[in-house]
Design a protein around this motif. Sequence first.
Motif, PDB file in Angstrom:
ATOM      1  N   PRO A  87       0.823  -1.216   0.000  1.00  0.00           N
ATOM      2  CA  PRO A  87       0.000   0.000   0.000  1.00  0.00           C
ATOM      3  C   PRO A  87       0.860   1.270   0.000  1.00  0.00           C
ATOM      4  O   PRO A  87       1.914   1.325   0.629  1.00  0.00           O
ATOM      5  CB  PRO A  87      -0.796  -0.111   1.304  1.00  0.00           C
ATOM      6  N   PHE A  88       0.401   2.267  -0.690  1.00  0.00           N
ATOM      7  CA  PHE A  88       1.017   3.576  -0.874  1.00  0.00           C
ATOM      8  C   PHE A  88       2.244   3.527  -1.786  1.00  0.00           C
ATOM      9  O   PHE A  88       2.447   4.427  -2.576  1.00  0.00           O
ATOM     10  CB  PHE A  88       1.367   4.247   0.466  1.00  0.00           C
ATOM     11  N   PHE A  91       1.218   3.271  -5.549  1.00  0.00           N
ATOM     12  CA  PHE A  91       0.925   4.519  -6.263  1.00  0.00           C
ATOM     13  C   PHE A  91       2.213   5.142  -6.797  1.00  0.00           C
ATOM     14  O   PHE A  91       2.261   5.611  -7.933  1.00  0.00           O
ATOM     15  CB  PHE A  91       0.191   5.499  -5.344  1.00  0.00           C
ATOM     16  N   ALA A  92       3.272   5.136  -5.987  1.00  0.00           N
ATOM     17  CA  ALA A  92       4.562   5.668  -6.434  1.00  0.00           C
ATOM     18  C   ALA A  92       5.105   4.855  -7.608  1.00  0.00           C
ATOM     19  O   ALA A  92       5.633   5.419  -8.571  1.00  0.00           O
ATOM     20  CB  ALA A  92       5.556   5.663  -5.274  1.00  0.00           C
ATOM     21  N   LEU A  93       4.970   3.532  -7.550  1.00  0.00           N
ATOM     22  CA  LEU A  93       5.415   2.680  -8.650  1.00  0.00           C
ATOM     23  C   LEU A  93       4.652   3.021  -9.921  1.00  0.00           C
ATOM     24  O   LEU A  93       5.246   3.159 -10.991  1.00  0.00           O
ATOM     25  CB  LEU A  93       5.230   1.206  -8.304  1.00  0.00           C
ATOM     26  N   PHE A  94       3.332   3.177  -9.818  1.00  0.00           N
ATOM     27  CA  PHE A  94       2.534   3.521 -10.992  1.00  0.00           C
ATOM     28  C   PHE A  94       2.979   4.855 -11.586  1.00  0.00           C
ATOM     29  O   PHE A  94       3.087   4.994 -12.807  1.00  0.00           O
ATOM     30  CB  PHE A  94       1.045   3.559 -10.654  1.00  0.00           C
TER      31      PHE A  94
END
Length: 118
Positions: A87-88, A91-94
């Motif tokens: 989690p969280f 989003f950074a990976l995306f």
Amino acid sequence: MADVRTRPQTAFNLLDLGGRAGRLEMAVLFVAWAIWLIVRQTLVAPGEWAIIIAVGLTLSFALLFASARRLHDLDRSGWWALVGFVPFLNFALFLVLSVLPGKPESNRFGPPPGSPRA
């Protein structure tokens, strides 16, 4: 037999871990996955869960594999795609996979996506 890293590939190899993927492939799969989430939450009748689960699993694996190929395009190990389960950090990976351009030259994972194959 060609090595998995250098064999010719076509665009949108949904369940393939070899080669490289561009930002467009990643974006299309993410949009398909987001549409599936909306459909799952709003339009599903109680008896249709088997179909929804099958489509969801297929899209999830396709997105995971595309993430690995996208990381290959950035000359990184595909194992970093497992960060998508945190989690969280997912989003950074995306964001990283969506924004950073791939390496324009061939790397250890093969030629750039969309380039003529040798």
